[in-house]
Each structure stands twice: as C-alpha cells, then as structure tokens.
Motif scaffolding. Structure first.
Motif, mmCIF file in Angstrom:
data_model
loop_
_atom_site.group_PDB
_atom_site.id
_atom_site.type_symbol
_atom_site.label_atom_id
_atom_site.label_comp_id
_atom_site.label_asym_id
_atom_site.label_seq_id
_atom_site.Cartn_x
_atom_site.Cartn_y
_atom_site.Cartn_z
ATOM 1 N N GLU A 1 11.395 51.239 21.564
ATOM 2 C CA GLU A 1 11.946 52.155 20.919
ATOM 3 C C GLU A 1 13.284 51.973 20.230
ATOM 4 O OE1 GLU A 1 10.554 55.169 20.300
ATOM 5 O OE2 GLU A 1 12.332 55.785 19.414
ATOM 6 N N LEU A 2 14.070 51.220 20.952
ATOM 7 C CA LEU A 2 15.356 50.549 20.711
ATOM 8 C C LEU A 2 15.347 49.486 19.457
ATOM 9 C CD1 LEU A 2 17.082 50.109 24.035
ATOM 10 C CD2 LEU A 2 18.325 51.057 22.049
ATOM 11 N N GLU B 1 14.751 51.781 16.500
ATOM 12 C CA GLU B 1 15.941 52.655 16.161
ATOM 13 C C GLU B 1 16.925 51.794 15.333
ATOM 14 O OE1 GLU B 1 17.185 55.506 16.275
ATOM 15 O OE2 GLU B 1 15.652 56.592 17.524
ATOM 16 N N SER C 1 20.705 59.187 16.272
ATOM 17 C CA SER C 1 20.148 57.770 16.885
ATOM 18 C C SER C 1 20.199 57.675 18.345
ATOM 19 C CB SER C 1 21.201 56.823 16.212
ATOM 20 O OG SER C 1 20.558 55.671 16.340
ATOM 21 N N HIS C 2 19.744 56.445 18.701
ATOM 22 C CA HIS C 2 20.112 56.486 20.115
ATOM 23 C C HIS C 2 21.523 56.496 20.749
ATOM 24 C CE1 HIS C 2 20.371 54.128 23.862
ATOM 25 N NE2 HIS C 2 19.018 54.165 24.160
ATOM 26 N N GLU C 3 21.729 57.110 21.699
ATOM 27 C CA GLU C 3 23.244 57.188 21.844
ATOM 28 C C GLU C 3 24.108 55.760 21.978
ATOM 29 O OE1 GLU C 3 23.616 59.304 25.882
ATOM 30 O OE2 GLU C 3 25.838 59.425 25.401
#
Ligand code: G6P
Length: 614
Positions: free
Chosen positions: A438-439, A442, A573-575
């Motif tokens: 997932e990262l 992202e 986005s991812h934090e």
C-alpha cells in the motif's frame, strides 16, 4: 559560499569569468573580484563589495583584456565585506595573485612570522597571508610555483580551494584543494576551473574533480598535471559531465526558487525511478545494496545533517521508527562533531546533504568513520565530497538546486529516505506485506499529488498578500508534521526576513503562546491522521487569543476549515507521507511573501547555498 572560477587558453578570459561568477552567485557572497594577466604581462585586479553586476560596472571601464584570469565571489569570514578584503589578493611583490575558498585556521601565527620578516598586508584576510607565504617560499627555495604551493600547504591548517596566477610564468594556473570543492574543465588547449561545473558546462563536458591535498598545474600546450603534497604524480580521472545547460537556467520562471518548487513532481519521480517496483512489491536502492546486512543488524541509526537537510532527517526519524522499528537519533552535524558522541561500530550513520559539501557534515562523517561505524550518504550532487567520503549511499535525483532556499532537494531527500526505510522494513519484516505494498502505491502517487498542490498557487498568493507585512509567524505541526512546521518557518525567515518559529503544536503552550495576538499568523499543518483532534484543540487555543489561522488540511476537511481564516486543501495520503505534499504550499507561501516584500529570493542576505566552512 565563496565561488571560484578561472580560465587559461586563447579566448578573452574576462567574459568567461564574469559569466562564471554569475553562475556561482547562488552559492551566496558579499563581494566579487577578478584578476587578468594582459598581453604586456600586467596583472590587473578589480574587486568590489556587492554584487557581480557592481564588479562588472566598475571593471568594464578598465583594461579587461587577457587570456588568463581568475574570478571570485567572497562570503566573508575573516574581515568584513569590503573592496580591500575581496579576492583576488596579491603577494608581497605583486607577482602572484590568488583566489581562495575556505579558511586558513593558523593564519594568525603565519602572519606574525611574515610581518617580522617585513611583509605588509593590505587586508584582514587569511587568504592574503597564504599568498605571501607561498611567495616567500618560492623566493627562498628558488622553486617553481607548484612546488612552493605544495610546501606552503603542508604548513597550513584548514580548508582551501585556491587558484594562483604567477606573473613570472604567464602560461600556467596553479590550483589546489582540501575540503572545499574544485573542478577542472579540459577544453581544446584551454582549461577552465571552478567551484562547481556550472561555469564550465557551456564550454566543455570533460572534467576532472581535484581531490584533497592535490595540486594541479594547468599549463598551456600541456596535459593537466596533478601531484599530491608529497609530490607524487597522480593520473587525472577525466569524466564526462551529465549536467545540461538548461538545468542551471531559469527556463521562463522569475526565480530559480519558483522553478525548483515547480520541478518537484519531476524530481520526486526521478528519485523514485528504477527504485520502486509496485508490480513486484519491491524496492531496490543500488547504492546501499552492500550495506543491507549492516543496516539490518544495526541497533540504531544516527542521522547527521544541517539546515533543511536536518529537517528531512527529522521526517526520516518517524519513517524509520514506524516502518523499520529501529531507534533513530537526529543530530546537527555541527554539534555532533564536537560532542565526543558515543558511536558504536554497529551504528549506521546516515549523512544527508544537498550539496554534498557542507563542512560540518563532512567532519561528522569522518568522526563516525574513525569510530568504525558504517556511514551512508544521501546527496544530490554526484561526485561531491560527502558522496565520496561515505561508504555507500543513494543519490537524490533532484537535479541542480540553485535557489539558496532548499525546496526540491528537501522533497527528494524525504523520497529517498522513505524508500530506504521501506527497504529496511521489508528486510526486517517489520511491516505486513499488504501495508508495505500500500505504501509503495502511495509513494508512486506523490508526484501527481504535488502537481495538484501546485495548482493552488493563485490562492496561496492571495494568502501571501494578506500576511506579507507580518513581523512574526508561527508554524505548528504534530508528529511527522512537526518537521514540516520547522521547514515552513525556515523557508519564511530565510527569504523574507520575517521572524518565524516552527513548534510542535502542543509545545506552543510552553512559550510561543505568549506571542499570539490578532496580528500573528499561525500556519498549522492540520491534515487527517492520528493527531487531528489534538491539533484542532491547539487551533482553538490560538483562536481564543485572536491569532490568525492558516491551515493546511486534507481535501474535503470541514472541521478545521470552519475555524481557519484560510485553509489550503491538499490531497489525502498515508499519514507519514504527508510531509512530501504539505511542505509545498508552505514553500509557495514563503516565496510569494518574499517577492511581495521585494526580497532577493534566490540570494537572500548573509546566506550561502553550500556552507563549506564550519
Ligand atoms: C545552507 C543552505 C541550506 C541547506 C544547508 C545544508 O544553509 O542554505 O539550504 O539546507 O546549508 O546544506 P546541504 O547542502 O548539506 O544540504
């Protein structure tokens, strides 16, 4: 910091020198000068406090002929900025003339010795002492200039990149370096020399980087000769530059800083290219391949850097701790090097630097190496001193950054550091596969998201107009957004001269809250994430004291928007990846405020791009 340029060949040297000095302006300086050896063997020196354009206005009315010359931009260390202290400096008999980037630390003792022997000095600089010493040795030893330079440099402590013209040997430039950078361009029976490749690229792509304690002789009609201080001959390593001229020009933008802010979608993409494979769920950073085992076994990581690069390291602290579950320390290189730090041989030190030339970072690397630690580098400039001094590392492919205020280098550094953290996480198995993948997805989306933020430029300009006259500003963030707040504040203060502080939002209560009134803009990074509610409470505290809130929020936000005087919506986005996006509006805000205040955005007062002295 100080820029050096030199030419020897059959063209007129002056236009090459002036253009070269203009290309080096970005390094930061307060005065400039040139020396030219004309056909009648006169050494003409022109130097002025102020800009290269001031020097040119003055010099052009004088004799600027000559096919051998040297030029210099000075960033004052020893002696105030003045015409006299500007380089080039003459020797006692005025047969030699020198330009110098660096600091001769033991100049006072040498000066005292020379004064006793009748030397008279015009300036307060350490450089003038060095050229007097070289001439004294040349006369005493009856030797040629390059030998006198070798002998003199064995007596000095400090850093230097020097170029010298000798009136009595008019077909040669002699150069030497230690600590400060120097590159030699090799043309067709002509040589160019400069602090970096930007003054050279227009004329030749064949270059040799001089190494520490090497003395180069650039003699017309001969090949480049290099010897070390022990007089051992070194075969020059000539390489081809990959830099293109348009990379160091403004390309239609008003300032380099704006161009570089706008280049970020590309520079982040270039830093990811070939390293991130979302299809296979893999990361490969070739330059650290050989050190993966050491990284895996390391008990902790120590990051060393200065300025904006230090802020990128603070972001990295959150990334490595969260993804790879490894303790991280982030150190100012200038503090670390003098603190007798505890360094274990199984520590991995990561040095981060745009220029790859920052003197304190270099010294911190040497210290860590001397304690047996593995040192990796994250640099932007290929072949720079830090890139060479580290065991391994990864380049940020941001391209040349000319604006003194770092922008695209920061996001490129975070990009590479994120990849490193994720690669380590995958080796250590500290992230579940789905989260890891997932990262990666992202990360791949970041360039597009930065592009979206850049479309907000008009709105950001409007906000900048409202706060352009502010005397102070506060930047708040929590978690990984705290370093973004620090970076936002640094951008504003360095180019607009507005006092600005970055703070962890909750810490505001312990001091800065006393400053808040209805004139104080408070820039808050209030994107969605674990700390969102907490940041809202901090915003309430500011509002209760009538402070103005300019919030960077996640697209679609409603809660913070209700409270804020202005809200800038950025894509979700991812934090932990948010810094890559959230910093962009802050860069644009500082840029516009500085332009509206009439500041010199690309060359702010007193600052240098590449800090080659400690
Ligand atoms: C100077 C520059 C900054 C930079 C810092 C560290 O202060 O003006 O933009 O962040 O040096 O430089 P480095 O090249 O090591 O990243």
């Amino acid at each position: 910091m100080c820029g050096i340029v030199g030419y020897i060949g059959s063209r007129e040297a002056y236009p090459i020198l002036i253009k070269g000095l203009q290309r080096l302006e970005y390094r930061g300086y307060d005065s400039a000068g040139v020396a030219l050896l004309d056909k009648k063997n006169n050494l003409n020196v022109y130097k002025k406090k102020g800009k290269v354009s001031d020097l040119h206005s003055f010099a052009k009315n004088n004799d600027c002929t000559g096919t051998i010359g040297i030029g210099h931009t000075r960033w004052a260390t020893h002696g105030e900025p003045s015409d006299i202290n500007s380089h080039p400096h003459f020797s006692q008999n005025k047969n030699l003339v020198i330009i110098h980037n660096g600091i001769i630390e033991n100049y006072a003792t040498i000066k005292e010795r020379l004064i006793k022997r009748g030397h008279v000095f015009q300036s307060q600089t350490d450089t003038e002492v060095l050229i007097h010493l070289i001439e004294e040795i040349q006369i005493h030893e009856k030797c040629k200039l390059s030998i006198a330079v070798q002998i003199a440099l064995k007596q000095v402590i400090g850093a230097y990149a020097i170029v010298i013209i000798d009136k009595n040997d008019p077909n040669i430039l002699v150069a030497a370096k230690k600590g400060s950078p120097m590159v030699i361009g090799i043309g067709n029976n002509e040589f160019f020399i400069a602090s970096d490749a930007s003054p050279i690229i227009e004329y030749t792509k064949n270059v040799a980087y001089l190494e520490d304690e090497q003395v180069a002789s650039l003699r017309l009609g001969e090949d480049l000769k290099i010897r070390n201080l022990k007089d051992k001959e070194i075969t020059p390593y000539i390489q081809e530059l990959t830099l293109e001229l348009e990379q160091i020009e403004k390309g239609g933008f008003d300032h380099f800083m704006l161009k570089e802010i706008y280049e970020q979608p590309r520079s982040v993409l270039d830093s990811l290219r070939g390293r991130l494979n979302t299809g296979e769920g893999k990361i490969k950073l070739g330059g650290i391949d050989d050190y993966l085992k050491r990284l895996e076994k390391a008990k902790r990581l120590i990051f060393v850097a200065c300025g904006t690069s230090w802020h990128a390291c603070l972001v990295a602290e959150y990334l490595f701790e969260e993804f790879a579950r490894i303790p991280v320390e982030v150190e100012y290189a200038s503090e670390f090097r003098y603190r007798n730090p505890v360094i274990y041989s199984d520590d991995v030190i990561i040095a981060v630097s745009q220029s790859g030339e920052t003197a304190d970072t270099l010294a911190a690397i040497e210290l860590a190496k001397s304690k047996g630690a593995t040192v990796l580098g994250v640099c932007n400039v290929v072949g720079s001193s830090i890139a060479r001094a580290t065991h391994g590392g990864s380049y940020t492919h941001a391209g040349p950054e000319i604006g003194v205020a770092s922008t695209k280098a920061f996001t490129a550094q975070i990009t590479v550091l994120t990849l490193m953290a994720l690669e380590l996480a995958s080796i250590k198995g500290t992230l579940v596969e789905s989260a890891f993948r997932e990262l990666l997805f992202e990360m791949e989306l970041i360039p597009k998201k930065i592009e979206e933020v850049l479309k907000l430029n008009d709105k950001i300009k409007e906000i900048a107009y409202t706060y352009r006259e502010s005397r102070n500003a506060l930047y708040l963030g929590r978690g990984v957004s705290f370093p973004v707040a620090l970076e936002g504040a640094l951008k504003l203060k360095e180019i607009s001269y507005i006092h600005a502080e970055g703070y962890p939002a909750a810490e505001m209560k312990h001091g800065p809250i006393a400053l808040i009134d209805d004139e104080m803009p408070v820039f808050v990074i209030a994107t969605k994430g674990a700390n969102y509610e907490k940041v809202i409470s901090n915003i309430q505290e500011v509002k209760a004291r009538k402070g103005k809130i300019i919030a960077v929020v996640t697209k679609g936000d409603t809660d913070v928007k209700k409270m804020a005087d202005y809200a800038i919506e950025i894509p979700e986005s991812h934090e932990l990846l948010v810094p890559l996006i959230a910093v962009v509006p802050l860069q644009l805000l500082s840029y516009h405020i500085a332009v509206m205040r009439g500041c010199n955005v690309d060359q702010p007062r007193n600052l240098a791009k590449s800090v080659t002295v400690e």
